[in-house]
Design an enzyme around this catalytic site. Structure first.
Site, PDB file in Angstrom:
ATOM      1  N   CYS A   1       0.838  -1.068   0.139  1.00  0.00           N
ATOM      2  CA  CYS A   1      -0.050  -0.043  -0.181  1.00  0.00           C
ATOM      3  C   CYS A   1       0.873   1.163  -0.051  1.00  0.00           C
ATOM      4  O   CYS A   1       1.608   1.679  -1.021  1.00  0.00           O
ATOM      5  CB  CYS A   1      -1.118  -0.005   1.023  1.00  0.00           C
ATOM      6  SG  CYS A   1      -2.446   1.055   0.765  1.00  0.00           S
TER       7      CYS A   1
ATOM      8  N   ARG B   1     -12.541   6.429  -1.081  1.00  0.00           N
ATOM      9  CA  ARG B   1     -11.299   5.451  -0.584  1.00  0.00           C
ATOM     10  C   ARG B   1     -11.825   4.392  -1.085  1.00  0.00           C
ATOM     11  O   ARG B   1     -13.052   3.896  -1.111  1.00  0.00           O
ATOM     12  CB  ARG B   1     -11.021   5.475   0.676  1.00  0.00           C
ATOM     13  CG  ARG B   1     -10.601   6.807   1.589  1.00  0.00           C
ATOM     14  CD  ARG B   1     -10.164   6.523   2.872  1.00  0.00           C
ATOM     15  NE  ARG B   1      -8.989   5.574   3.089  1.00  0.00           N
ATOM     16  CZ  ARG B   1      -7.745   6.100   2.938  1.00  0.00           C
ATOM     17  NH1 ARG B   1      -7.414   7.522   2.808  1.00  0.00           N
ATOM     18  NH2 ARG B   1      -6.697   5.317   3.354  1.00  0.00           N
TER      19      ARG B   1
ATOM     20  N   HIS C   1      -3.558  -5.630   2.423  1.00  0.00           N
ATOM     21  CA  HIS C   1      -3.234  -5.414   3.756  1.00  0.00           C
ATOM     22  C   HIS C   1      -3.819  -6.689   4.321  1.00  0.00           C
ATOM     23  O   HIS C   1      -4.189  -7.799   3.771  1.00  0.00           O
ATOM     24  CB  HIS C   1      -3.843  -4.405   4.251  1.00  0.00           C
ATOM     25  CG  HIS C   1      -3.365  -3.103   4.140  1.00  0.00           C
ATOM     26  ND1 HIS C   1      -1.988  -2.575   4.895  1.00  0.00           N
ATOM     27  CD2 HIS C   1      -3.581  -1.915   3.334  1.00  0.00           C
ATOM     28  CE1 HIS C   1      -1.776  -1.386   4.280  1.00  0.00           C
ATOM     29  NE2 HIS C   1      -2.731  -1.027   3.402  1.00  0.00           N
TER      30      HIS C   1
HETATM   31  N1  GLN Z   1      -1.810   6.976   2.080  1.00  0.00           N
HETATM   32  C1  GLN Z   1      -2.175   6.047   1.033  1.00  0.00           C
HETATM   33  C2  GLN Z   1      -3.503   6.260   0.428  1.00  0.00           C
HETATM   34  O1  GLN Z   1      -4.543   6.472   1.368  1.00  0.00           O
HETATM   35  C3  GLN Z   1      -1.981   4.596   1.564  1.00  0.00           C
HETATM   36  C4  GLN Z   1      -2.604   3.923   2.549  1.00  0.00           C
HETATM   37  C5  GLN Z   1      -2.350   2.807   2.998  1.00  0.00           C
HETATM   38  O2  GLN Z   1      -1.107   2.460   3.144  1.00  0.00           O
HETATM   39  N2  GLN Z   1      -3.249   2.028   3.628  1.00  0.00           N
HETATM   40  O3  GLN Z   1      -3.842   5.917  -0.686  1.00  0.00           O
END
Ligand code: GLN
Length: 248
Positions: A98, A132, A199
Site C-alpha cells: 500500500c 477511498r 493488507h
Molecule cells: N496513504 C495512502 C492512501 O490512502 C496509503 C494508505 C495505506 O497504506 N493503507 O492511498
C-alpha cells in the site's frame, strides 16, 4: 546451503510505515522460518540510515497514511534510491504494501504536492478526491501454488495507481478495487519485486505466498522448503476469500 545462512529482512521505516497489522507479515515470515530451523533476522532501516543490499535477503516496506509517507518519501527517494535500484537490478526479493507500494514508483501526487518515489517501478499514484477504495479483495496471479495463484486480503487507500507501459500487475482483480478501481489490475510485479494494496496482513492470509518469497530469498525451489501443518493458514485464506465473496 543458502538455508543455513538464513533470511535477513531489511524493513524500511518500521516506525512510520506500519498500519493495518502489516507487522504481522514479518511475524509470519519469522515463524515460518523458525519452524523450519532457518535463522531469521529483522534489520530496521530508518530515516538517515543506509540500506545495504549485501546485508539483506528481502526488503519489506509496509503501508502508511499520507502523513507517514510525507515523513519518509524524501529520505527514500534521496538516500535509499541507489540501493533500491541495485536491489531491483539484482532481483533481490522486495515486498511493498500500500503506502510503501505507492512510493516504489515515480511519485504520489496529493493535494499538498507530489511526494517523490524511489523510481524503481514504472508506475505513478494520484490521490483521488473520490471515495477511498476499501474492503476485502481477491486477486488472481499467475504464481500457481496450492490456491492456483489466488491471493486474498483487504485494501484501504485513497491513492489510485496506474502502471506504466513497461510494468506488469501482480494480478487481476477478482473481487475488490485493486490499483485504481477501474482497470482491473492489482499491484505490480517484476521478477522478485512485488508491490500490492493487500493488507490484512497479506502473508498470514496467503501462506503459500510467504513461502514463495522465502524460497526466492533462499534461492531454492519452493518444494525444497520443509512442509508445515498449514491447516490454520488454509482456514485463514478461505475466510479471507469468503469475506471477499469469492466462491470456493
Ligand atoms: N496513504 C495512502 C492512501 O490512502 C496509503 C494508505 C495505506 O497504506 N493503507 O492511498
Amino acid at each position: 546451503m543458502p538455508a543455513e545462512r538464513g533470511v535477513t529482512v531489511g524493513v524500511l521505516y518500521p516506525d512510520l510505515l506500519n498500519i493495518y497489522a502489516d507487522r504481522g507479515n514479518l511475524l509470519f515470515l519469522r515463524r515460518r522460518c523458525e519452524w523450519r530451523g532457518i535463522p531469521f533476522r529483522l534489520l530496521g532501516v530508518g530515516l538517515g540510515e543506509s540500506l545495504e543490499p549485501d546485508a539483506i535477503d528481502l526488503v519489506y516496506i509496509g503501508g502508511g497514511q499520507d502523513r507517514d509517507q510525507e515523513l519518509c518519501a524524501e529520505d527514500l527517494a534521496l538516500l535509499k534510491r541507489e540501493s533500491l535500484e541495485e536491489i531491483a537490478s539484482r532481483d533481490i526479493p522486495l515486498l511493498a504494501v500500500c503506502g510503501g507500494y505507492q512510493l516504489l514508483g515515480s511519485g504520489y501526487e496529493t493535494d499538498h504536492g507530489t511526494l517523490p518515489g524511489a523510481g524503481i517501478a514504472d508506475l505513478s499514484t494520484t490521490r483521488a478526491n473520490g471515495p477511498r477504495l476499501v474492503g476485502p479483495c481477491a486477486v488472481q496471479t499467475d504464481l500457481g501454488g496450492p490456491t492456483n495463484g489466488l491471493l486474498a486480503g483487504f485494501e484501504n487507500h485513497a491513492g489510485r495507481t496506474r502502471l506504466g507501459e513497461s510494468a506488469s500487475a501482480l494480478g487481476r482483480v477478482v473481487s475488490g478495487h485493486g490499483n485504481n478501481g477501474s482497470d482491473g489490475t492489482e499491484g505490480y510485479r517484476s521478477g522478485n519485486i512485488v508491490g500490492t494494496y493487500l493488507h490484512g496482513p497479506l502473508l498470514p492470509k496467503n501462506w503459500w505466498f510467504a513461502d514463495w518469497l522465502l524460497a526466492r530469498c533462499l534461492g531454492i525451489d519452493i518444494e525444497e522448503l520443509a512442509e508445515l501443518d498449514d491447516r490454520l493458514e488454509r482456514a485463514a485464506h478461505s475466510e479471507a476469500l469468503r469475506a471477499a465473496k469469492v466462491a470456493q
